[in-house]
Structure formats: C-alpha cells, structure tokens
Design an enzyme around this catalytic site. Sequence first.
Site, short mmCIF file in Angstrom:
data_model
loop_
_atom_site.label_atom_id
_atom_site.label_comp_id
_atom_site.label_asym_id
_atom_site.label_seq_id
_atom_site.Cartn_x
_atom_site.Cartn_y
_atom_site.Cartn_z
N ARG A 116 -101.93 14.63 -7.53
CA ARG A 116 -101.46 13.46 -7.27
C ARG A 116 -102.41 12.54 -6.90
NH1 ARG A 116 -101.52 10.10 -3.70
NH2 ARG A 116 -100.16 10.83 -1.94
N GLU B 256 -106.09 16.01 0.73
CA GLU B 256 -105.82 14.67 0.22
C GLU B 256 -105.26 14.67 -1.40
OE1 GLU B 256 -106.63 11.93 2.05
OE2 GLU B 256 -105.31 10.91 0.66
N ASP B 257 -104.18 14.06 -1.56
CA ASP B 257 -103.61 13.73 -2.87
C ASP B 257 -103.39 15.21 -3.51
OD1 ASP B 257 -103.84 11.10 -2.15
OD2 ASP B 257 -105.13 10.62 -4.12
N TYR C 246 -113.19 2.77 -2.39
CA TYR C 246 -111.96 3.32 -2.09
C TYR C 246 -110.84 2.72 -3.07
CZ TYR C 246 -108.63 4.97 1.20
OH TYR C 246 -107.56 5.35 1.86
N ASP D 224 -103.62 14.15 5.03
CA ASP D 224 -103.66 12.87 5.07
C ASP D 224 -102.48 12.02 4.38
OD1 ASP D 224 -104.97 10.35 5.86
OD2 ASP D 224 -105.42 10.07 3.67
N ASP D 225 -102.03 12.35 3.38
CA ASP D 225 -100.92 11.59 2.97
C ASP D 225 -99.63 12.03 3.74
OD1 ASP D 225 -102.24 10.89 0.43
OD2 ASP D 225 -102.66 12.78 0.38
N ASN E 193 -102.78 1.18 5.11
CA ASN E 193 -103.07 2.39 4.34
C ASN E 193 -103.86 3.20 5.31
OD1 ASN E 193 -105.54 3.87 2.86
ND2 ASN E 193 -105.01 2.58 1.16
N LYS F 48 -113.20 8.74 0.45
CA LYS F 48 -112.53 9.17 1.39
C LYS F 48 -113.68 9.15 2.80
CE LYS F 48 -107.81 9.03 0.86
NZ LYS F 48 -106.76 8.31 1.93
N ASN G 217 -100.16 2.80 -3.96
CA ASN G 217 -101.62 2.64 -4.42
C ASN G 217 -101.63 3.05 -5.96
OD1 ASN G 217 -102.52 1.55 -1.78
ND2 ASN G 217 -102.23 3.68 -1.26
N1 LIG Z 1 -100.74 3.27 1.75
C1 LIG Z 1 -100.99 4.56 1.88
O1 LIG Z 1 -101.61 4.60 2.93
C2 LIG Z 1 -100.42 5.61 1.17
C3 LIG Z 1 -99.78 5.32 -0.05
N2 LIG Z 1 -99.30 6.26 -0.82
C4 LIG Z 1 -98.80 6.07 -2.17
O2 LIG Z 1 -97.47 6.58 -2.00
C5 LIG Z 1 -96.86 6.73 -3.40
C6 LIG Z 1 -96.25 7.80 -3.48
O3 LIG Z 1 -96.88 8.96 -3.21
P1 LIG Z 1 -96.09 10.37 -3.08
O4 LIG Z 1 -95.03 10.19 -2.10
O5 LIG Z 1 -96.99 11.41 -2.85
O6 LIG Z 1 -95.48 10.54 -4.38
P2 LIG Z 1 -94.00 11.37 -4.75
O7 LIG Z 1 -94.22 11.42 -6.27
O8 LIG Z 1 -94.28 12.78 -4.35
O9 LIG Z 1 -92.80 10.50 -4.41
C7 LIG Z 1 -92.27 9.33 -4.84
C8 LIG Z 1 -91.07 9.22 -4.32
O10 LIG Z 1 -90.48 7.91 -4.84
C9 LIG Z 1 -89.39 7.97 -5.48
N3 LIG Z 1 -89.01 7.25 -6.49
C10 LIG Z 1 -89.80 7.19 -7.82
N4 LIG Z 1 -89.14 6.14 -8.44
C11 LIG Z 1 -88.09 5.47 -7.76
C12 LIG Z 1 -87.57 4.40 -7.89
N5 LIG Z 1 -87.51 3.78 -9.19
N6 LIG Z 1 -86.81 3.91 -6.77
C13 LIG Z 1 -86.80 4.63 -5.60
N7 LIG Z 1 -87.50 5.70 -5.39
C14 LIG Z 1 -88.28 6.21 -6.42
C15 LIG Z 1 -89.27 9.71 -6.02
O11 LIG Z 1 -87.94 10.20 -5.99
C16 LIG Z 1 -90.14 10.21 -4.68
O12 LIG Z 1 -89.29 10.64 -3.85
C17 LIG Z 1 -98.32 6.50 -4.33
O13 LIG Z 1 -98.41 5.51 -4.91
C18 LIG Z 1 -99.30 6.76 -3.22
O14 LIG Z 1 -100.49 6.14 -3.73
C19 LIG Z 1 -99.31 7.62 -0.35
C20 LIG Z 1 -100.00 7.86 0.73
C21 LIG Z 1 -100.62 6.97 1.81
C1 LIG Z 2 -104.05 5.97 0.40
C2 LIG Z 2 -103.73 7.23 0.04
O1 LIG Z 2 -104.08 8.33 0.68
C3 LIG Z 2 -103.12 7.45 -1.06
O2 LIG Z 2 -102.61 6.45 -1.78
O3 LIG Z 2 -102.80 8.56 -1.59
MG LIG Z 3 -103.95 9.98 -0.45
#
Ligand SMILES: NC(=O)C1=CN([C@@H]2O[C@H](COP(=O)(O)OP(=O)(O)OC[C@H]3O[C@@H](n4cnc5c(N)ncnc54)[C@H](O)[C@@H]3O)[C@@H](O)[C@H]2O)C=CC1
Ligand SMILES: CC(=O)C(=O)O
Ligand SMILES: [Mg+2]
Length: 537
Positions: free
Chosen positions: A190, A279-280, A137, A302-303, A506, A208, A461
């Site tokens: 993504r 997912e993603d 993962y 999930d996201d 996560n 997953k 991540n």
């Molecule tokens: N820990 C967890 O369980 C999860 C973590 N994630 C992580 O979240 C991250 C984002 O995923 P998504 O929302 O799908 O991406 P996305 O690209 O749809 O959204 C990213 C957001 O961050 C903003 N952004 C970009 N640069 C920025 C900056 N310099 N300052 C402030 N905001 C900024 C963008 O405007 C956008 O609103 C990824 O790294 C993903 O791995 C996502 C889902 C679950």
């Molecule tokens: C953890 C997860 O689902 C993500 O980073 O997209």
């Molecule tokens: Mg994900």
Amino acid sequence: MWRHAAARRSAQIRRLLSTSAPSSGAGSAVRGPCIVHKRGTDILHDPWYNKDTAFPLTERDRLGLRGLLPPRVMSFEQQYERFINSYHSLEHNTQGEPDSVVSLAKWRILNRLHDRNETLYYRVLIDNIKDFAPIIYTPTVGLVCENYSGLFRRPRGMYFSAKDKGEMMSMIYNWPAEKVDMIVVTDGSRILGLGDLGVQGIGIPIGKLDVYVAAAGINPQKVLPIMLDVGTNNEELLEDKLYLGLRQPRLEGEEYLAVVDEFMEAVHARWPKAIVQFEDFQMKWAFETLQRYRSRFCMFNDDVQGTAGVALAGLLGAVRAQGRPLADFTKQKIVVVGAGKSSAGIGVLNMAKHAMLRMPGTHKIGELGEGHNQFWVLDKDGLITKSRKDLDPAVARFARGYGPEEVEDLHEGASLVEVVKKVKPHVLLGLSGVGGIFNEEVLKAMKESDSPCPAIFAMSNPTTKAECTPEDVFKHVGENAVFASGSPFSNVTLSNGRKGYANQANNMYLFPGIGLGALLSGARHISDGMLHAAAEW
Ligand SMILES: NC(=O)C1=CN([C@@H]2O[C@H](COP(=O)(O)OP(=O)(O)OC[C@H]3O[C@@H](n4cnc5c(N)ncnc54)[C@H](O)[C@@H]3O)[C@@H](O)[C@H]2O)C=CC1
Ligand SMILES: CC(=O)C(=O)O
Ligand SMILES: [Mg+2]
C-alpha cells in the site's frame, strides 16, 4: 625487526588515512581524516568517498587519481553552487511541461547526485530540505514508485524476496556497512494512496531514510532501506515486461508471516540494536506485524503510530487555533473519513481517544470512560454505527450508538455530507485515499461548523489523493478555517491579502524524532507513551 614492522605499519596507516573527509559546506569545522581502503577509479565509483573534481592534487597523488580527473580542482562550495544552479535551471528549461515531468526531472538529477557523491547530495538535501522534500518524498516519490522499473539504473538498499526463504540470515551479511542504526522496510502492498506497487515501493524506504538524515541528522552510512518482495496482486505490474519484482501473487497467511519473521530474525542477528520502521504495508499486515514484533524488537509502524501521533498533534493544535483551552479537546466533535477496519485512521482514533482519556485539568484519568465518543467515523460504506454488519472490534468502540452523546437521527451508512450537516463538527479529518471526497457540498456544510475556525485535515497522499485543496477550503469553508494536508500545497492569498496557510500533516514531522530519540536513549522498545509524548510536545 620491531622498527621495520612499525615502519611498515605506519606506511600502511598513512595510505589508509589518505583522504580528508570532505567539508560539509561553508563554515563547517575541519574534520579528521577518513579511512579509505580503495584506490583510483574504485574511489571515483564509490559515492561515499568520491569527491569528483574536489580532490586536491595531494590526494589525487596519494590515492592514484592523478590523470583520472580533469586538471582543475574545484572546491566543495563551487560544486555545491554548480549543482544548485543546474537544479534551478531545470525549472527554466522545462517551462510549459506538465508538473509531473518537471518533478521527475528534478528527482533524476538528485538521484544521479546521490549515486555519485553522497557527501554533496546530503549537504544540498539538508540545506534545502524544504524545497527538496516534495521531490524525494511525497508527492514525487509516489510518481517515482509508479515508474520505478523504467527509472531503475542502480540498486539502493536491500531486496529480500519470497524466493530467498532460508537464505536471509546469510544474505544480511552482504550489506557492506558494519553498523546499521535505522531500517525502513516495506512490502510495497500500500504505497501512499496508490495501492499495491510491489517491488517498486522501494522508493518509499529510500525517501523516508533521506528524511531521517536531513531532519534528524542520522548518519547516512548507518541507514538501510529494505524491500520485502512477497509478490504483487497488481495485474498491470504482473504483465509489465519491465517489472523488476517477483511475478507471482502476494503470499498470504502463514507463508507471508514466515518471510517477515525470517527477515526480522536476520536483521536482529546482525544488528541487534537497529530500529526497524515498518512502512506502507497494507493495513491488515501493518497491525498484525506491529502486535507480533513490538515487544520483541525495537520497531514501530509509521502508518499506524507515526500518523496517529502527527494527527493528534494537529487535533491539539486545532483546539489552540480555535482559541480554546487545551482541555476542550475532549469536547471537540471530530469526523474521521477513512477509518474502517484496519486503516491508518483507526490508529488516529485510538491515539486521540487515549489522549482524551488522559487529558489533565478537566477530570481524573478514566473519568470519561469508554462511552465517551467524540468521533463520527466513516468508511467506504458511510457512517459506522453499532448496527453495522460484521462490525470489527477495533472499530466498534468508535461506532455511533454506544455513547451518551448520540446524534440520534443519523443512520447506519449515512453519507459524509449528511454527517457533516447534522454533527457540525469542529474537525473534519480525511485518511480515505479518495481524492476530492471533501467536495464543495461537504466543505460548504463545514461552514456551519460549531467552531468559528473549523479544521480540515486532508491527510491522504499523494497530492492527487488529497481529500481537498486549501483553495477549496478557504473559498467554501471560510478564511478562518484551519487547513492541513498530507502532501504539500502552497499557501493561499486570501481576499484581504492575508495568507491562508497550507499546513502539512504528515508523519514525516514525527518519525525522524521517534527514530532519533529511540537511538539516543538506547530504547529496547518503542512504546505508545513515546508516541504520545512526541505528539503532545
Ligand atoms: N498524512 C500522513 O502522514 C499519512 C497519510 N496516509 C494516507 O492515508 C490514506 C489511507 O491509507 P490506509 O489507511 O493505509 O488505507 P486503507 O485502504 O487501509 O484504508 C482506507 C480507508 O478509507 C475508507 N474509504 C475508502 N473509500 C472511502 C469513501 N469513499 N468514503 C469514506 N471512506 C472511504 C476505507 O473503507 C478504509 O477504511 C492513503 O492515501 C495514505 O497515503 C497514510 C499514512 C500517513
Ligand atoms: C505519509 C505516509 O506514510 C503515507 O502516506 O503512507
Ligand atoms: Mg506510509
């Protein structure tokens, strides 16, 4: 006549029932026989039935395996020990190599076992999930996806591409398992914070579903990872000679939705009760497909939803860690970085807001009203206020300028450090995908938080995209800080010798429970209430 037929039938049954299911480790109960329709090398090449050198001589005779294996019979426990030893010897043999090389070597050895002997693979995975989760993962799965076309040896799961339009209903029957309970599907657009990885994103559904097996006990024979390849906009991949996906730009609009519609119909025609986890997907499609399918199929994103649930659990946990009554959740000041239009952050905001409106004890449901805004939301253009041009309706309810508790002197587009200095938030939560954005200046400003135990959640991540590290948090914010990250970090030794915990926030802590709960209850839909309950309990 009857006797001959019965004798033939019982001989046939004896052949079918000719192998016992491998024991699943020391002390496990003896299980019943397992029906095998294959013989000889076909069994050795089938990871479901293959036991390698653990086939006893009687089974070798019955299954036509005599002479196809070295003579020494090993027990399952000996095989287990041999695998674990060779896994750990990797650490020794790769000393001095970069972490990525060591992690990929570990992934390869686990993947080879997965390809060869599923019983042993899932046993070692279940017993060692804490050690192996960072390999199957995040973060290693991200590295695997980035290098997937070069690493590819054997297919796993199913691949539906834009070229399969019109064929999916028949293709779905190519999957050998009669029953499928759990599907994880991606379009690779993504992958973690690594962007569009096209067909190479298949590593995510595989990882997953391994977590589903290890954490929720889902039967590995009833899971199915799926890649929907609608092209990629990643120029590097399009030019890569080894790239294994469609060499075309991503489908958009109605063409895209037509592919996903056909896929969903095909899945549910064959397995009407299967649960589908999206997912993603890039967020514009994540939200759109969630709305499109959630009332017709048993599915969730999930996201959007899993992440929101786990973040809410973290936000509630932070209130407790700060020594305050849970009802004080409605008074927390929360800065969310990375929650612009269509983002995982918006899912978090919606669920947290909903939880605040439902918070028992302090007020009646609805009393807080829409005007109550405990959030300061930033995207790539800084703080989002009501004067933002083209303000997205989903973001508008969190934009500053609507609520009575406005911090007046923060302007549209204010920087993160300005916001933190002025707001002095209790919680700083990142889902930006921007590694290191919680820099020293931001973290030092968090030291002045209105809470003695400020919470910092660096949820992006993989590790390279984490907004900060636990070392930085305990150094710059203080040793009372609460830290959680999307990808795993090691705990930190604090100045007084105590442990500074690197907790993990996560969605892997939520989605296995959602899938299992939906499966056991026979739920036809996955409601927001289920996710709220999972987060709050
Ligand atoms: N820990 C967890 O369980 C999860 C973590 N994630 C992580 O979240 C991250 C984002 O995923 P998504 O929302 O799908 O991406 P996305 O690209 O749809 O959204 C990213 C957001 O961050 C903003 N952004 C970009 N640069 C920025 C900056 N310099 N300052 C402030 N905001 C900024 C963008 O405007 C956008 O609103 C990824 O790294 C993903 O791995 C996502 C889902 C679950
Ligand atoms: C953890 C997860 O689902 C993500 O980073 O997209
Ligand atoms: Mg994900």
